[in-house]
Design an enzyme around this catalytic site. Structure first.
Site, mmCIF file in Angstrom:
data_model
loop_
_atom_site.group_PDB
_atom_site.id
_atom_site.type_symbol
_atom_site.label_atom_id
_atom_site.label_comp_id
_atom_site.label_asym_id
_atom_site.label_seq_id
_atom_site.Cartn_x
_atom_site.Cartn_y
_atom_site.Cartn_z
ATOM 1 N N GLY A 88 0.828 -10.608 9.389
ATOM 2 C CA GLY A 88 1.535 -9.419 8.929
ATOM 3 C C GLY A 88 2.912 -9.394 9.573
ATOM 4 N N THR B 109 0.178 -5.671 5.744
ATOM 5 C CA THR B 109 1.619 -5.452 5.554
ATOM 6 C C THR B 109 2.002 -5.449 4.077
ATOM 7 O OG1 THR B 109 2.254 -6.296 7.705
ATOM 8 C CG2 THR B 109 3.923 -6.448 5.982
ATOM 9 N N ALA C 6 1.758 -2.130 2.217
ATOM 10 C CA ALA C 6 2.434 -0.912 2.706
ATOM 11 C C ALA C 6 3.392 -0.360 1.654
ATOM 12 C CB ALA C 6 3.177 -1.224 3.997
ATOM 13 N N GLN C 7 3.120 0.856 1.237
ATOM 14 C CA GLN C 7 3.988 1.509 0.256
ATOM 15 C C GLN C 7 5.079 2.297 0.962
ATOM 16 O OE1 GLN C 7 1.559 3.952 -2.280
ATOM 17 N NE2 GLN C 7 0.345 2.230 -2.992
ATOM 18 N N GLY C 8 4.739 2.839 2.130
ATOM 19 C CA GLY C 8 5.725 3.559 2.921
ATOM 20 C C GLY C 8 6.750 2.559 3.413
ATOM 21 N N GLU D 43 9.269 11.394 4.914
ATOM 22 C CA GLU D 43 7.811 11.478 4.771
ATOM 23 C C GLU D 43 7.283 12.506 5.757
ATOM 24 O OE1 GLU D 43 6.401 7.407 4.973
ATOM 25 O OE2 GLU D 43 7.626 6.878 3.256
ATOM 26 N N ASP E 12 -11.012 -8.335 14.138
ATOM 27 C CA ASP E 12 -11.382 -9.580 14.826
ATOM 28 C C ASP E 12 -10.654 -9.749 16.163
ATOM 29 O OD1 ASP E 12 -12.766 -9.990 12.460
ATOM 30 O OD2 ASP E 12 -11.246 -11.333 11.627
ATOM 31 N N HIS F 171 -5.691 8.423 5.844
ATOM 32 C CA HIS F 171 -4.592 8.795 4.944
ATOM 33 C C HIS F 171 -5.113 9.846 3.978
ATOM 34 C CE1 HIS F 171 -1.308 8.596 2.104
ATOM 35 N NE2 HIS F 171 -0.644 7.853 2.965
ATOM 36 N N ARG G 245 -0.629 14.004 9.063
ATOM 37 C CA ARG G 245 -1.684 13.440 8.206
ATOM 38 C C ARG G 245 -3.078 13.926 8.532
ATOM 39 N NH1 ARG G 245 0.152 7.165 7.577
ATOM 40 N NH2 ARG G 245 1.901 7.729 6.255
ATOM 41 N N HIS H 45 -7.148 4.538 7.366
ATOM 42 C CA HIS H 45 -5.862 3.905 7.045
ATOM 43 C C HIS H 45 -5.298 3.091 8.203
ATOM 44 C CE1 HIS H 45 -2.052 3.444 5.039
ATOM 45 N NE2 HIS H 45 -1.388 4.162 5.912
ATOM 46 N N GLU I 289 -0.748 -3.542 14.797
ATOM 47 C CA GLU I 289 -1.850 -2.573 14.764
ATOM 48 C C GLU I 289 -3.006 -2.937 15.695
ATOM 49 O OE1 GLU I 289 -3.250 -1.636 10.813
ATOM 50 O OE2 GLU I 289 -4.749 -0.220 11.568
ATOM 51 N N ARG J 144 -0.379 8.548 14.280
ATOM 52 C CA ARG J 144 0.865 7.834 13.988
ATOM 53 C C ARG J 144 1.734 8.593 12.987
ATOM 54 N NH1 ARG J 144 2.382 4.551 9.933
ATOM 55 N NH2 ARG J 144 0.273 4.316 9.116
ATOM 56 N N LEU K 124 5.242 -0.434 10.385
ATOM 57 C CA LEU K 124 5.991 -1.669 10.143
ATOM 58 C C LEU K 124 7.041 -1.828 11.239
ATOM 59 C CD1 LEU K 124 6.466 -1.422 6.251
ATOM 60 C CD2 LEU K 124 4.923 -2.962 7.464
HETATM 61 C C1 SIN Z 1 2.316 5.898 2.831
HETATM 62 O O1 SIN Z 1 3.107 5.383 2.062
HETATM 63 O O2 SIN Z 1 1.900 7.030 2.680
HETATM 64 C C2 SIN Z 1 1.813 5.112 4.012
HETATM 65 C C3 SIN Z 1 2.912 4.892 4.957
HETATM 66 C C4 SIN Z 1 2.396 4.704 6.335
HETATM 67 O O3 SIN Z 1 1.205 4.544 6.545
HETATM 68 O O4 SIN Z 1 3.223 4.786 7.255
#
Ligand code: SIN
Length: 494
Positions: A9, A39, A42-44, A110, A204, A225, A269, A329, A353, A364, A370
């Protein structure tokens, strides 16, 4: 120096590239194909580009607030101060972060961030863009040997120091010797029945570190999440959708999160996840994420991946709210490290992570993961030749459990269900005690693993025990660790 990096990642790829650029001989070992893993999903984005009214100090303050005050301030400082250089490095490695018509980076906001400071690529495909760029850089670097489809089985430890790794490729066991090992194997989302993590995220590295005697901490802090599609296999609906204005509504169309937090959908969150879980249980059906006000064009442009996947599943989110549910998540805890990734075991570094750097505390902040992988991946590589300094940590007491015979035989599904029900979003003492006793009964009856799948199961069992034990040890609810009985607060704050 011979350096073995385990995991591909952002943290592992960054560590491998920096170690090679520093002149080390690097072998990167990865369980799947290079770049598989979290990785790429990841959308964020990556937090850390500060506008004129924002600063690294405010990013640090938001990180510490989200972490419920349990973050290590020095680790947070390292994170936010390292953001500019790492984001510049990603751009230099051809990650095309989204920009406005004048070429300025577009900054998103966010949950629990006080400012818009998050860069994205491809709208909601940041992780995929980063993964592609770093994998290309690693493949192009002749100093890095890549070993794919090889699972870390154990660390090789002699005289109190790590000397290499034992791995399993297909049915063949092998050993790689190393002067230093950098663990970057990610978290353990597969501990739970519902997770945003891909298959194979089985902890692991953490399990191997525990077996080798390295200290771990904060395993009770598992982030759920809030918004994962409740139709078909788990699929994340980015928090950025709520950042753009989408709302969470119950069957009566009420924005119920405001009942528990003044920031509503943009509360931390853990608060939003619990509010969703409770509302869904009370009404007997999933709650909905309403993004219809954003319109079809904006949704497709800003969130192309989510738009495509939801439509593939027959859902039109521009017209109808999406059913959503929380899912495991991110793991805030892990192998304990110092600010340069050193663990308590000589020659063993850990980044990303898999670690507990102290950055995330009890929860977090969005888009810090990332960033953490990039910042600490680079720092660990830079620290490889520095004199080894001992990391001192304090151990938490092991929790006892009464001997039991497990009611059902061990199976991965049974373990995931047990963890979801009793070591999940909402925990209580009897449930934690029952889970710990059951996991210990399964572990006592287990036979030595031979296949990769059996090694993964053994790792999950070990982590389940450590997580349940850590959750029992932390009596007071804090951040992502919510433990009943506790007075149900009318208004939650962090
Ligand atoms: C998300 O896009 O909601 C996830 C981003 C993250 O976990 O930081």
């Amino acid at each position: 120096m011979n350096v073995v990096v385990v995991g591909s990642g952002i943290a592992g790829l960054t560590a491998a590239l920096h170690a090679a650029e520093a002149g080390h001989r690097v072998t990167l070992v990865t369980k799947g194909a290079i770049g598989d893993g979290c990785t790429g999903y990841a959308q964020g984005g990556v937090a850390g580009v500060y506008g004129t009214d924002d600063s690294a100090e405010q990013h640090a303050a938001d990180t510490i607030t989200a972490g419920a005050g349990l973050s290590d301030v020095s680790a947070v400082d390292v994170l936010v101060q390292g953001a500019a250089a790492r984001i510049a490095e990603l751009i230099a490695r051809s990650v095309a972060f989204d920009r406005d018509a004048d070429g300025r980076l577009l900054l998103g906001r966010e949950a629990a961030h006080s400012h818009a400071r998050i860069v994205h690529a491809g709208g909601d495909a940041t992780g995929a863009a980063i993964s592609r760029a770093l994998v290309t850089a690693v493949r192009d670097d002749a100093r890095i040997a890549v070993v794919e489809r090889a699972m870390l089985v154990d660390l090789v430890v002699t005289d109190g120091a790590v000397r290499g790794i034992r791995l399993l490729a297909g049915t063949a066991f092998d050993e790689l010797s190393a002067d230093a090992v950098i663990l970057a194997t990610g978290g353990a989302g597969c501990l739970y029945a519902h997770t945003t993590n891909p298959e194979g995220t089985t902890g692991d590295g953490i399990a191997a570190a525990i077996r080798a005697g390295a200290a771990v901490a904060d395993l009770e802090f598992v982030q759920f999440h809030p918004t994962v599609l409740a139709v078909g296999s788990p699929f994340l609906i980015s928090e950025a959708v709520r950042g753009e204005g989408a709302t969470l509504v119950d069957d009566a169309g009420r924005r119920f999160v405001f009942d528990t937090h003044p920031d509503g959908e943009l509360a931390p969150r853990d608060v939003v996840s619990r509010a969703i879980a409770r509302r869904a249980a009370a009404q007997g059906s999933p709650v909905h994420l309403d993004a219809t006000m954003l319109g079809a064009t904006r949704l497709a442009r800003r969130f192309p991946t989510i738009d495509r996947v939801t439509r593939e599943r027959g859902l039109d989110w521009s017209a109808h709210p999406l059913p959503v549910t929380p899912a495991a998540h991110y793991l805030m805890g892990g192998v304990q490290t110092d600010l340069d990734g050193r663990t308590t075991l000589r020659n063993l570094f850990a980044v990303g992570e898999v670690t507990r750097t102290g950055v995330h505390g009890a929860n977090r902040l969005a888009s810090n993961s990332l960033l953490e992988g990039a910042v600490f991946g680079a720092r660990a590589a830079a620290a490889l030749t520095a004199p080894w300094t001992e990391l001192q940590v304090s151990a938490r007491p092991e929790q006892a459990s009464a001997p039991v015979t497990a009611a059902v035989p061990f199976g991965r599904d049974a373990l995931q269900r047990l963890m979801w029900d009793h070591v999940g979003l909402l925990r209580d003492t009897p449930g934690l005690e029952a889970a710990l006793a059951t996991v210990r009964a399964w572990a006592a009856a287990a036979t030595p693993p031979e296949t990769a799948r059996a090694h993964e199961d053994a790792n999950l069992l070990l982590l389940a025990e450590a997580t349940a034990s850590a959750a029992l040890s932390r009596v007071d609810p804090v951040g992502a660790h919510y433990r009943e009985p506790a007075p149900a607060p009318l208004l939650e704050t962090v």
